[in-house]
Each structure stands twice: as C-alpha cells, then as structure tokens.
Design a protein around this motif. Structure first.
Motif, PDB file in Angstrom:
ATOM      1  N   ILE A 165       0.847  -1.198   0.000  1.00 54.18           N
ATOM      2  CA  ILE A 165       0.000   0.000   0.000  1.00 54.18           C
ATOM      3  C   ILE A 165       0.880   1.245   0.000  1.00 54.18           C
ATOM      4  O   ILE A 165       0.590   2.223  -0.693  1.00 54.18           O
ATOM      5  N   ILE A 166       1.956   1.207   0.749  1.00 55.54           N
ATOM      6  CA  ILE A 166       2.868   2.341   0.812  1.00 55.54           C
ATOM      7  C   ILE A 166       3.604   2.518  -0.505  1.00 55.54           C
ATOM      8  O   ILE A 166       3.826   3.645  -0.950  1.00 55.54           O
ATOM      9  N   SER A 167       3.955   1.414  -1.154  1.00 52.15           N
ATOM     10  CA  SER A 167       4.825   1.485  -2.328  1.00 52.15           C
ATOM     11  C   SER A 167       4.097   1.726  -3.651  1.00 52.15           C
ATOM     12  O   SER A 167       4.731   2.118  -4.615  1.00 52.15           O
ATOM     13  N   VAL A 168       2.792   1.496  -3.721  1.00 52.68           N
ATOM     14  CA  VAL A 168       2.092   1.696  -4.987  1.00 52.68           C
ATOM     15  C   VAL A 168       1.731   3.159  -5.182  1.00 52.68           C
ATOM     16  O   VAL A 168       1.643   3.928  -4.219  1.00 52.68           O
ATOM     17  N   GLN A 169       1.523   3.514  -6.434  1.00 53.47           N
ATOM     18  CA  GLN A 169       1.031   4.851  -6.750  1.00 53.47           C
ATOM     19  C   GLN A 169      -0.486   4.792  -6.751  1.00 53.47           C
ATOM     20  O   GLN A 169      -1.081   4.023  -7.491  1.00 53.47           O
ATOM     21  N   ALA A 170      -1.089   5.583  -5.879  1.00 57.53           N
ATOM     22  CA  ALA A 170      -2.545   5.660  -5.779  1.00 57.53           C
ATOM     23  C   ALA A 170      -2.870   6.924  -4.995  1.00 57.53           C
ATOM     24  O   ALA A 170      -2.011   7.476  -4.305  1.00 57.53           O
ATOM     25  N   SER A 171      -4.111   7.333  -5.093  1.00 59.56           N
ATOM     26  CA  SER A 171      -4.523   8.511  -4.330  1.00 59.56           C
ATOM     27  C   SER A 171      -4.500   8.187  -2.837  1.00 59.56           C
ATOM     28  O   SER A 171      -4.560   7.020  -2.435  1.00 59.56           O
TER      29      SER A 171
END
Length: 149
Positions: free
Chosen positions: A106-112
């Motif tokens: 969750i920390i490493s992905v690109q997302a809002s």
C-alpha cells in the motif's frame, strides 16, 4: 474432568463453524469497506506499481484478496494445532506480523491518498475479524478455558 475441544465437531458452534463464519465475516467486512470507499465516496481503487499498468481493484479483487489469506490463515492455524500446544500464540504473532507486512504494498504503490486509506482499512477489517475469531477457537485456547471450570 474438563472437556477438551479438538476442533472436529460439526455445526455453527464448532471451531470450524466459527472459523468459517469468521472467514465470511472478514471477506464481508473488506467488501463493505470497498463499497463505502469506491462507489459511495468515489475513491477509485486504481493502483500502479512501478513498471506496470494501472489496475482497478474492484469488488472481485477485494473479495479474493480477503478470502484467500483468510483461508490460508485457517489452514496455518489448523496445521499449528496439530504440532504445538502454542498454536494460538504462534498463529496470532504470525497474523500480526503479516498484517504489518501487508501495508508495504500500500505504501509502495502509486494511488490517491483516499484509495490507500480504503485499502489499508480493508486490511485492518480482515485482521479485526479473523484474529479474535481464530484466537478464540484455537484448540489450545479451548482446552485452557475448559480446564479452568
């Protein structure tokens, strides 16, 4: 003489029945958070890892990502119960460690920020349902509570 639960009785009050309800509840909790986060609040759960195409995490993905680890957790607890009287403690420590590690993607992905919050809440919801249910139904916990009567 205290009766020891082996986890082999059938029915909704058996450890297996309670664990099945726990798995269903954990999956349902994750889907409920998805339903509030994506359709109601409008946080499109689109994540992108470096070098990969963006993925939209819909209800099916959330359901599978809640159900599969829940079932694997059940299998791990059942295996531990066969080999150690410390199954509940070992399983709980492993579950908490896995919960902590589950936040790394969750920390490493690109997302809002909203999408990341919804995803983090789904992880917490699964853990909040499974850990207490599996702890309470572990054979060693059932044996301990029966011997205190």
């Amino acid at each position: 003489m205290a009766q020891v639960s082996t986890g082999r009785r059938a029915g909704p009050r058996s450890p297996g029945g309670a664990r099945a309800l726990g798995v269903a509840g954990a999956t349902g909790a994750a889907l409920a958070i998805w339903a509030v986060g994506e359709p109601l609040l409008g946080h499109d759960l689109v994540v992108q890892q470096e070098g990969q195409q963006p993925r939209d995490l819909g209800a099916a993905a959330i359901g599978v990502f809640a159900l599969a680890p829940s079932l694997l957790g059940w299998a791990l607890l059942a295996a531990l119960e066969r080999v150690t009287p410390l199954a509940a403690q070992i399983w709980t420590a492993a579950a908490l460690a896995l919960l902590a590690v589950s936040f790394l993607p969750i920390i490493s992905v690109q997302a809002s920020g909203g999408s990341k919050a919804v995803l983090a809440l789904t992880h917490l919801a699964v853990a909040a349902v499974l850990i207490p249910v599996f702890w309470r139904t572990a054979a060693t916990r059932a044996a301990d509570s029966g011997s205190r009567r």
